[in-house]
Design a protein around this motif. Sequence first.
Motif, PDB file in Angstrom:
ATOM      1  N   SER A 181       1.464   2.152  -3.464  1.00  0.00           N
ATOM      2  CA  SER A 181       0.335   2.907  -4.026  1.00  0.00           C
ATOM      3  C   SER A 181       0.439   4.376  -3.665  1.00  0.00           C
ATOM      4  O   SER A 181       0.225   5.261  -4.507  1.00  0.00           O
ATOM      5  CB  SER A 181      -0.989   2.334  -3.497  1.00  0.00           C
ATOM      6  OG  SER A 181      -1.172   1.001  -3.906  1.00  0.00           O
ATOM      7  N   SER A 215      -5.266  -0.200  -6.961  1.00  0.00           N
ATOM      8  CA  SER A 215      -4.978  -0.405  -5.539  1.00  0.00           C
ATOM      9  C   SER A 215      -6.156  -1.032  -4.814  1.00  0.00           C
ATOM     10  O   SER A 215      -5.989  -1.937  -3.981  1.00  0.00           O
ATOM     11  CB  SER A 215      -4.607   0.928  -4.885  1.00  0.00           C
ATOM     12  OG  SER A 215      -3.436   1.465  -5.447  1.00  0.00           O
ATOM     13  N   SER A 268       0.834  -1.213   0.000  1.00  0.00           N
ATOM     14  CA  SER A 268       0.000   0.000   0.000  1.00  0.00           C
ATOM     15  C   SER A 268       0.865   1.257   0.000  1.00  0.00           C
ATOM     16  O   SER A 268       0.459   2.296  -0.538  1.00  0.00           O
ATOM     17  CB  SER A 268      -0.937   0.001   1.219  1.00  0.00           C
ATOM     18  OG  SER A 268      -0.254   0.300   2.424  1.00  0.00           O
TER      19      SER A 268
END
Length: 454
Positions: free
Chosen positions: A74, A97, A71
């Motif tokens: 992202s 994502s 993450s």
Amino acid sequence: MRDRMDMINGSLGDKIIKYAIPLAATGILQQLFNAADLAVVGQFAGKQAMAAVGGNAPVIGLLVNLFVGISLGSNVIIARSIGQKDGARITKAVHTSVVVALLGGLFLAALGELLAPGVVRLLDVPEDVYPLAVKYLRIYLAGMPVILLYNFEAAIFRSCGNTRTPLFALLVSGVLNVILNLFFVLGFGMDVDGVAAATVIANLVSSVILFLALVRTDLPVRVEPRRLRIHGDVLGQILKVGVPAGVQGMIFSFANIIIQSAVNSLGTTVMAASSAAYNLEIFSYYIMNSFGQACTTFVGQNYGAGKGDRCRKTVRLCLLQSAVGTIVSGGLILLFSHPLLSIFNRDPDVIAAGRIRLEYIFAAYLFSFAQEVLSGYLRGFGVSFIPAACAVIGICGVRLTWIFTVFRRSPSFATIMQVYPLSLGVTAAVILAVTMLVKPSRKYALQSETAVKE
């Protein structure tokens, strides 16, 4: 809802603080709510149930850290695209994502259902705890899709400077989690299944809150459900940044398991002291870590905009502010360590051992804040493998070597704790040297200017 922060123009110092404070508060609240889970099950379901919940923490940490690292990828890609004003790539990265979070969560949930009994056996939990530990792990892992979705959605919001919305979602779900803990355990006589179910439901609520916020926002990271799909080119960029960070987190978890086993070998008093001190020092860590994450996002946006001077100013300000936050918070905890440790246990031996841990950990944090910020600085440029490699070698390598050599010759709590300032000092020095050698901002500034003109 419009809560975008302009990171590529105007002042930086005040914006970094506004970004970092809600982020630190999110981590601290999460820790408090986790502690509440353990307290409820410990008080009302017995020590076996408490051991089952706590004993699963290393496994859960290994799995969650991998996807939390992804993450972060992202966050970097979206922040860079915002700086470039590349709306098409922002849209691709956001929708990719969300899908990656859901698919990754489903994969972990399915894998967990199959492997939970064997994994718990590997943890060598006592026989009276084993059934409860398997039950808790299965229910918790069943909630992985919504747990990972919250983390990715939070990363999306943070990429454009919004750290308050994830904090709000966590606050709502955290309070709900505590209420449901009491409702299931006291009202229905459940044990670990009640706590696990409460955690899953709370994460479902927080992920839904953030999803609705992303659907309704007028920020460039808006989600349109019909456009949810994986874009291979963007996924590759996300994984390039995120996988090294995720693997780093997993290896940290493994190293911490080894260190915890060394602590456990010293007896109940040291175990209790170490646990109590950890629950205090973690607050200072979240403050420090928030500036590292701020550095990643601010550098990512300014890097995308080709503003290398603001990238360098960002890292200087983050280092200064993180140092102040770390020193002040650590100093206060040390100053009031006796009454704070007494909250967990009033045994003088526990308090004395807890003080030893706090002194060594906060000495280590004098290096750790630099390691966090400089790692965040490099990741903002998309340079993720280098800080991950430095940390794995400098932190994990030093710690494991220390435990299997020095600690074996001198098995004491102080010996274990000495490895923290040593390993973090080595890592901070290595990352500082690497940061001085890596100059991606100059190269990318030219690329960004060309992209803007085109």
